[in-house]
Scaffold this motif. Structure first.
Motif, short mmCIF file in Angstrom:
data_model
loop_
_atom_site.label_atom_id
_atom_site.label_comp_id
_atom_site.label_asym_id
_atom_site.label_seq_id
_atom_site.Cartn_x
_atom_site.Cartn_y
_atom_site.Cartn_z
N ILE A 30 -0.86 9.81 7.49
CA ILE A 30 -0.15 8.71 6.82
C ILE A 30 0.77 8.00 7.80
CG2 ILE A 30 1.55 8.19 5.02
CD1 ILE A 30 0.30 10.61 3.47
N SER A 31 1.46 8.76 8.65
CA SER A 31 2.37 8.16 9.63
C SER A 31 1.63 7.35 10.68
CB SER A 31 3.21 9.26 10.30
OG SER A 31 4.04 9.89 9.35
N SER A 32 0.42 7.78 11.03
CA SER A 32 -0.37 7.02 12.01
C SER A 32 -0.76 5.66 11.48
CB SER A 32 -1.63 7.80 12.40
OG SER A 32 -2.59 7.80 11.35
N GLU A 33 -0.66 5.48 10.16
CA GLU A 33 -1.02 4.22 9.53
C GLU A 33 0.21 3.51 8.96
OE1 GLU A 33 -5.47 5.69 8.12
OE2 GLU A 33 -3.84 5.61 6.65
N ARG B 24 0.86 -1.19 0.00
CA ARG B 24 0.00 0.00 0.00
C ARG B 24 0.89 1.24 0.00
NH1 ARG B 24 -4.40 -0.29 4.20
NH2 ARG B 24 -5.48 -1.30 2.44
N PHE B 25 0.63 2.14 -0.97
CA PHE B 25 1.37 3.40 -1.06
C PHE B 25 0.40 4.56 -0.96
CE2 PHE B 25 4.04 0.69 -4.05
CZ PHE B 25 4.97 0.37 -3.07
N ALA B 26 0.75 5.58 -0.20
CA ALA B 26 0.04 6.85 -0.22
C ALA B 26 0.69 7.72 -1.29
CB ALA B 26 0.12 7.53 1.14
N VAL B 27 -0.12 8.38 -2.10
CA VAL B 27 0.40 9.18 -3.22
C VAL B 27 -0.22 10.58 -3.17
CG1 VAL B 27 0.79 9.29 -5.70
CG2 VAL B 27 0.57 7.06 -4.58
N LEU B 28 0.63 11.59 -3.06
CA LEU B 28 0.21 12.98 -3.01
C LEU B 28 0.87 13.76 -4.14
CD1 LEU B 28 0.79 13.64 0.82
CD2 LEU B 28 -1.29 12.77 -0.26
N GLY C 284 4.79 2.95 1.72
CA GLY C 284 5.57 4.00 1.10
C GLY C 284 4.75 5.25 0.86
N LEU C 285 5.45 6.37 0.70
CA LEU C 285 4.83 7.65 0.37
C LEU C 285 5.50 8.19 -0.89
CD1 LEU C 285 3.16 10.23 0.82
CD2 LEU C 285 4.93 10.99 2.44
#
Length: 345
Positions: A60-63, A35-39, A69-70
């Protein structure tokens, strides 16, 4: 009864310890492997964008136990000024606990208001410090536990136009060959979209060049990416809110352009021009055994935007190679409940 309770407590304790200490547990059938967060387009500039970026990083850090990855697809600052660059990387250092990072630069980051300034050197220095790199190039790649993320960037100093040299194209070809040859998913991140994708000719009129890569560069990148089964081109820049496909004017967030799957990420820090226009938007990429699910998310509130969910099938991919790589790197997302269920079975 007491013996049973005691035994159960011991079992649960062992499972919790194992799930925490051993990332090699693959105890689910239906959950994502990665799972990646993408901004994109955070536009840091000593205004509300700064606090909003911190909100997103804290969420994002809480998860971090379920986020591998970010990725940030450029325009991290508003004008590329030295203080803005320092502020961005300071916030990243203070509020982000995600280890795997990939950060692209955009037109605002390269000093579009002052092309002759020190923006490029400052950006590269900040990125090198944040990622533990030692490179003088604006382009690079990172391995996120078995998934290759390739970052492209502007080698010119034009106001909005992105210049990609033959050297950078050669780099892209080599990185694709090593990262996507076995059908493994591979992401190419560039702030500028490919020509014609996502309705950029209308959102960013051709009379004002710079809304996308030029025709020649787009065609070259498309040709390289089409050689591999599961490659994805991720951009920002358009400030285009999440939107599904439209049969007349394709402002879609996930589209196919000349045989390449293209994904455009909304602006986190600014209002968006089309589709869902609110600030705070981003995407979450979930990579499964047979597909990639992209979910729109409000990173200010944490809410998933259920009207904006996109699925992309993985083509002829042996997921065992990805699972093996994830196990070795600790990239698997796991949960105590699934481990207990698997153990009981």
């Amino acid at each position: 009864m007491k013996k049973i309770k005691k035994a159960l407590c011991v079992l649960i304790s062992a499972v919790i310890l194992y799930s925490v200490c051993s990332p090699a547990v693959y105890a689910f059938e239906d959950g994502p492997i990665y799972r990646f967060a993408v901004l994109s387009d955070t536009h840091i500039s000593k205004n509300d964008n700064d606090e909003n970026f911190i909100k997103a990083l804290e969420l994002i850090s809480s998860e971090k136990d379920t986020t591998d990855g970010l990725i940030i697809a450029g325009d991290i600052t508003n004008h590329g000024e030295p203080q803005q660059i320092k502020d961005f990387y300071r916030m990243l250092d203070e509020y982000c606990t995600i280890e795997n990072l990939a950060i692209a630069t955009g037109n605002h980051d390269m000093g579009q208001l002052d092309p002759s300034g020190p923006c490029r050197a400052n950006q590269i220095a900040g990125r090198n410090a944040a990622l533990g790199m030692d490179s003088d190039k604006i382009y690079y790649s990172v391995d996120m536990g078995g998934i290759k993320v390739i970052i492209l960037g502007d080698e010119g100093n034009g106001s909005n136009i992105c210049k990609i040299t033959n050297e950078q194209i050669d780099f892209l070809g080599k990185e694709l060959a090593s990262g996507a040859a076995d059908g493994r998913p591979c992401f190419v991140i560039c702030h500028w979209p490919l020509m014609w994708a996502h309705g950029n000719a209308i959102l960013w009129p051709i009379v004002a060049p710079g809304g996308c890569l030029n025709i020649s560069t787009s065609a070259t990148i498309e040709k390289l990416m089409r050689q591999y089964k599961n490659t994805y081109y991720v951009s920002g820049h358009l400030h285009k809110g999440l939107k599904g496909n439209n049969p007349f004017i394709d402002f879609g967030s996930v589209v196919t352009q000349s045989g390449v799957k293209c994904i455009n990420v909304p602006s986190l820090g600014e209002n968006n021009r089309a589709g869902y226009k609110a600030q705070g938007q981003g995407m979450e990429f979930d990579i499964y055994r047979d597909k990639i699910v992209i979910r729109g998310r409000d990173y200010f509130t944490g809410n998933y935007l259920t009207d904006y969910v996109f699925e992309i099938a993985l083509n002829d991919f042996d997921c065992s190679t990805l699972v093996d790589a994830a196990e070795q790197s600790g990239g698997l997302i796991t949960s105590i409940a699934s481990v207990i269920e698997n153990t009981a079975a």
